[in-house]
Design an enzyme around this catalytic site. Structure first.
Site, PDB file in Angstrom:
ATOM      1  CB  CYS A 276      -5.828 -10.540  -3.039  1.00 15.44           C
ATOM      2  SG  CYS A 276      -4.807 -11.414  -1.828  1.00 15.44           S
TER       3      CYS A 276
ATOM      4  CG  HIS B  29      -4.556  -6.157  -1.289  1.00 13.36           C
ATOM      5  ND1 HIS B  29      -5.888  -6.422  -1.530  1.00 13.36           N
ATOM      6  CD2 HIS B  29      -4.043  -7.283  -0.721  1.00 13.36           C
ATOM      7  CE1 HIS B  29      -6.166  -7.649  -1.132  1.00 13.36           C
ATOM      8  NE2 HIS B  29      -5.064  -8.197  -0.642  1.00 13.36           N
TER       9      HIS B  29
END
Length: 499
Positions: free
Chosen positions: A342, A446
């Site tokens: 991310c 994630h």
């Protein structure tokens, strides 16, 4: 209407989440329709879930975990107010799954607290209409006089949910009995009347040595001590960065399996000031022979076999902090495997544009570390989605393939500006979902290491690159929810709670 039990604490990090998750699993195993709830949470560890209308929002990881323990689908009603710290005293405010704005604490209480209270009431009512029992988790200490009038997670929840209150206190930090007595003394009278008992957590030693103190506390407060839970980590994902080492210190997770040094690898993780979703690394720390080492920003990488740059609530400011500490020079000369997750993925690119949208400064373009030929453009819109994608094992993920699941929570869109391998070939052309070279990979996904195929391939590649033999064994053999339930069942008298 379902009954609500509030798990409140004498302080932060005393074991409330473990007790709540354990109760959720215990009640679920007994056939009770149970759901978790936390009116207001402050955490940068979040998960993408559905809201009551079927759209996607985000909640704190603890309520996601507790929903898993309860065997129910997590929804935004389980954590209607989420504050995500982003530096400079600001937090992003998320109400019923949707990001509203960035606020300092005073602004939040002046401008949005009434809306947050209404949202919490509404979400609790929906849960109480659907479930027999609501296991609500408090936040920090329930007895802070300066917060009492606007304590949404504790005082307000106890009142609007008509909740019984179970108090949790941690003996490991010392002063547990004073904390219990002081907490009861400082509670408003109506909350004192709601106390059904207390639990002491994280105890090491002979339980009988506590008996005199327990008897005195019960006599002073009139609150029964229902149990003493021994020090044990069931392996639940951590809620916030309190569990990580402070900035400037290092800590190593994993490798308690007795593997010799020549059969272990070290995965270095810079301890970002605004680190978020670091639970992404926990599946790796449970693999035999793997050390996950959280390092100060200025630490060298000489002992590292791989580097993972984790997620962050403030990509730009954390990137600048890393550069100021000299991390860019260290990662530039590092020859091992590198993964960016991310915000970490965004940092590994060539540059970030429109950077002042994300950072707390006024720079509009910030150079990345240049390990991947991508650039990120920040926008004010936030992407929050559960994701299932087909993985093509490339770079550090080579050897893994097939469908993988996870979730995306980020601002900004990342595009390729050069030749890349694509971990997710079916992703949109203007947003490849990830990028890879032979030894570097970045992804917005994630939870990617929760997928066994990815975790196995990555660890195998790290061991191979380090020219070390992997030890055998499976540290994931025991379900953390069952372990939390067993801790509660074996050490807490549930009869006074009516369970």
């Amino acid at each position: 209407m379902g009954r609500t039990l509030l798990i409140a604490g004498t302080a932060s990090h005393v074991g409330k989440s473990t007790v709540a998750a354990g109760l959720c699993r215990l009640l679920s195993d007994r056939g009770v329709d149970v759901a978790p709830f936390k009116a207001q949470n402050m955490s940068n560890n979040a998960r993408a879930v559905a809201d009551p209308d079927g759209n996607t929002g985000e909640i704190g990881v603890s309520q996601y975990v507790q929903a898993q323990a309860a065997g129910v689908s997590p929804t935004t009603d389980m954590n209607p107010v989420l504050l995500k710290p982003r530096g400079e005293g600001e937090s992003q405010l998320v109400i019923q799954g949707t990001a509203v704005a960035h606020y300092e604490a005073r602004e939040y209480y002046e401008d949005y607290w009434e809306r947050a209270l209404a949202a919490a009431r509404e979400s609790h009512e929906r849960l109480a209409d659907r479930y027999d029992v609501i296991v609500a988790e408090g936040a920090g200490s329930i007895a802070e006089p300066n917060l009492r009038e606007r304590d949404l997670a504790n005082v307000e929840t106890a009142r609007f949910a008509d909740a019984d209150v179970l108090l949790v206190a941690d003996i490991e930090r010392g002063g547990v009995f004073a904390s219990l007595v002081g907490t009861v003394e400082l509670l408003p009278e109506d909350l004192q009347d709601r106390l059904v008992g207390a639990v002491i957590t994280k105890f090491r030693g002979d339980r009988s040595l506590l008996d005199p103190a327990i008897a005195e506390v019960e006599d002073r407060t009139g609150v029964p001590i229902l149990g003493v839970i021994p020090h044990d980590d069931p392996g639940l994902p951590a809620e916030d960065s309190v569990s990580l080492p402070p900035a400037g210190r290092r800590a190593v997770h994993g490798t308690d399996d007795g593997a010799p040094d020549d059969r272990t690898v070290t995965i270095a993780v810079p301890r970002l000031p605004c680190v978020s979703n670091f639970t992404d690394l926990e599946p790796l720390a449970r693999v035999p022979g793997v050390r996950v080492a959280y390092l100060p920003l200025d630490a060298d990488l000489d002992a590292a076999d791989a580097v993972v740059v984790p997620g962050t609530k403030n990509t730009v400011d954390d990137l600048l902090a890393l550069r100021e500490a000299g991390f860019d020079a260290a990662i530039d000369t590092f020859e091992g495997i590198v993964v960016g997750l991310c915000g970490g993925y965004q940092m590994l690119g060539e540059r970030i544009t429109n950077a002042d949208v994300e950072g707390t400064g006024d720079e509009t373009t910030v150079d990345g570390f240049g390990l991947l030929p991508v650039e990120t453009h920040f926008e004010r819109d936030k992407q929050v989605d559960p994701v299932t994608r087909d993985l093509a094992g490339v770079g550090p993920f080579s050897g893994a393939s097939g469908p993988v699941t996870g979730y995306e929570i980020h601002m900004g869109r990342t595009t390729a500006i050069g030749e890349i391998d694509r971990p997710f070939p079916a992703a949109r052309n203007d947003d490849p979902g990830g990028a890879a070279t032979e030894r570097v990979v970045g992804t917005y996904l994630h939870g990617i290491f929760e997928n066994a195929c990815v975790r196995e391939a990555f660890v195998e590649n790290v061991f191979a690159a380090a020219d070390r033999e992997r030890p055998e064994g499976d540290r994931d053999a025991h379900d953390p929810y069952d372990r939390a339930a067993a801790l509660v069942a074996a050490n807490v008298d549930l009869d006074p709670l009516g369970f």
